[in-house]
Design a protein around this motif. Structure first.
Motif, mmCIF file in Angstrom:
data_model
loop_
_atom_site.group_PDB
_atom_site.id
_atom_site.type_symbol
_atom_site.label_atom_id
_atom_site.label_comp_id
_atom_site.label_asym_id
_atom_site.label_seq_id
_atom_site.Cartn_x
_atom_site.Cartn_y
_atom_site.Cartn_z
ATOM 1 N N ARG A 119 33.612 43.198 53.394
ATOM 2 C CA ARG A 119 33.816 44.631 53.169
ATOM 3 C C ARG A 119 32.644 45.508 53.646
ATOM 4 O O ARG A 119 32.845 46.543 54.259
ATOM 5 C CB ARG A 119 34.059 44.916 51.687
ATOM 6 C CG ARG A 119 35.280 44.228 51.144
ATOM 7 C CD ARG A 119 36.535 44.924 51.544
ATOM 8 N NE ARG A 119 37.675 44.158 51.016
ATOM 9 C CZ ARG A 119 38.873 44.240 51.524
ATOM 10 N NH1 ARG A 119 39.120 45.029 52.521
ATOM 11 N NH2 ARG A 119 39.843 43.531 51.007
ATOM 12 N N ARG A 120 31.409 45.104 53.341
ATOM 13 C CA ARG A 120 30.268 45.931 53.750
ATOM 14 C C ARG A 120 30.185 46.026 55.267
ATOM 15 O O ARG A 120 29.885 47.076 55.809
ATOM 16 C CB ARG A 120 28.971 45.371 53.173
ATOM 17 C CG ARG A 120 28.884 45.529 51.662
ATOM 18 C CD ARG A 120 27.582 44.992 51.148
ATOM 19 N NE ARG A 120 27.438 43.591 51.537
ATOM 20 C CZ ARG A 120 26.927 42.657 50.779
ATOM 21 N NH1 ARG A 120 26.467 42.944 49.592
ATOM 22 N NH2 ARG A 120 26.835 41.416 51.194
ATOM 23 N N ASP A 123 32.805 48.393 56.530
ATOM 24 C CA ASP A 123 32.396 49.778 56.276
ATOM 25 C C ASP A 123 31.343 50.251 57.267
ATOM 26 O O ASP A 123 31.431 51.357 57.800
ATOM 27 C CB ASP A 123 31.866 49.927 54.846
ATOM 28 C CG ASP A 123 32.950 49.777 53.797
ATOM 29 O OD1 ASP A 123 34.148 49.885 54.158
ATOM 30 O OD2 ASP A 123 32.610 49.540 52.623
#
Length: 137
Positions: A119-120, A123
């Motif tokens: 996820r990071r 992003d």
């Protein structure tokens, strides 16, 4: 006498478009490598969580197997003193099936908390793409 600011502007005006494109290419390559490293770290963290959950399921299965084999014999022999051995064996089997079901449900719940998507990294890649589209704001 030239000031540091004047010296930088002379460097910029002397920099060719090819050099600027080369610098941008190098920066993008470095950024991509950093994003890949971040993705590796995130995936490693999630793999660790998945490994722990799988370990729990494995140990639960092994413990359940041993418990079924050893305790089942003991309970069946004990119940055989008060009822038919067939009924005693059936009762013991149903109890261990319930225990196994509870362990399965808990292990599956743990596996559902594993997120395979970094996820990071996603992003930051989105932020990088947004910056490339609009670098001034």
């Amino acid at each position: 006498m030239t000031t540091p600011h004047q010296h930088r502007s002379e460097d910029v005006t002397e920099t060719s478009i090819g050099e600027l494109i080369g610098d941008i290419s190098n920066d993008l390559s470095r950024l991509f490598r950093q994003e890949v490293e971040l993705a590796k770290v995130e995936i490693k963290e999630e793999a660790g969580k998945a490994g722990k959950a799988a370990g729990m399921l494995g140990v639960a299965g092994f413990a359940g197997y041993l418990a079924i084999v050893l305790l089942s014999f003991a309970v069946v022999f004990g119940l055989s003193n008060v009822m038919d051995p067939g009924w005693a064996a059936l009762i013991v089997a149903v109890v261990w099936a319930a225990v196994g079901a509870v362990l399965y449900v808990n292990g599956r719940k743990k596996l559902k908390t594993v997120d395979p998507v970094p996820r990071r990294t996603v992003d930051t890649i989105k932020e990088d793409a947004q910056w490339l589209k609009n670098p001034t704001g």
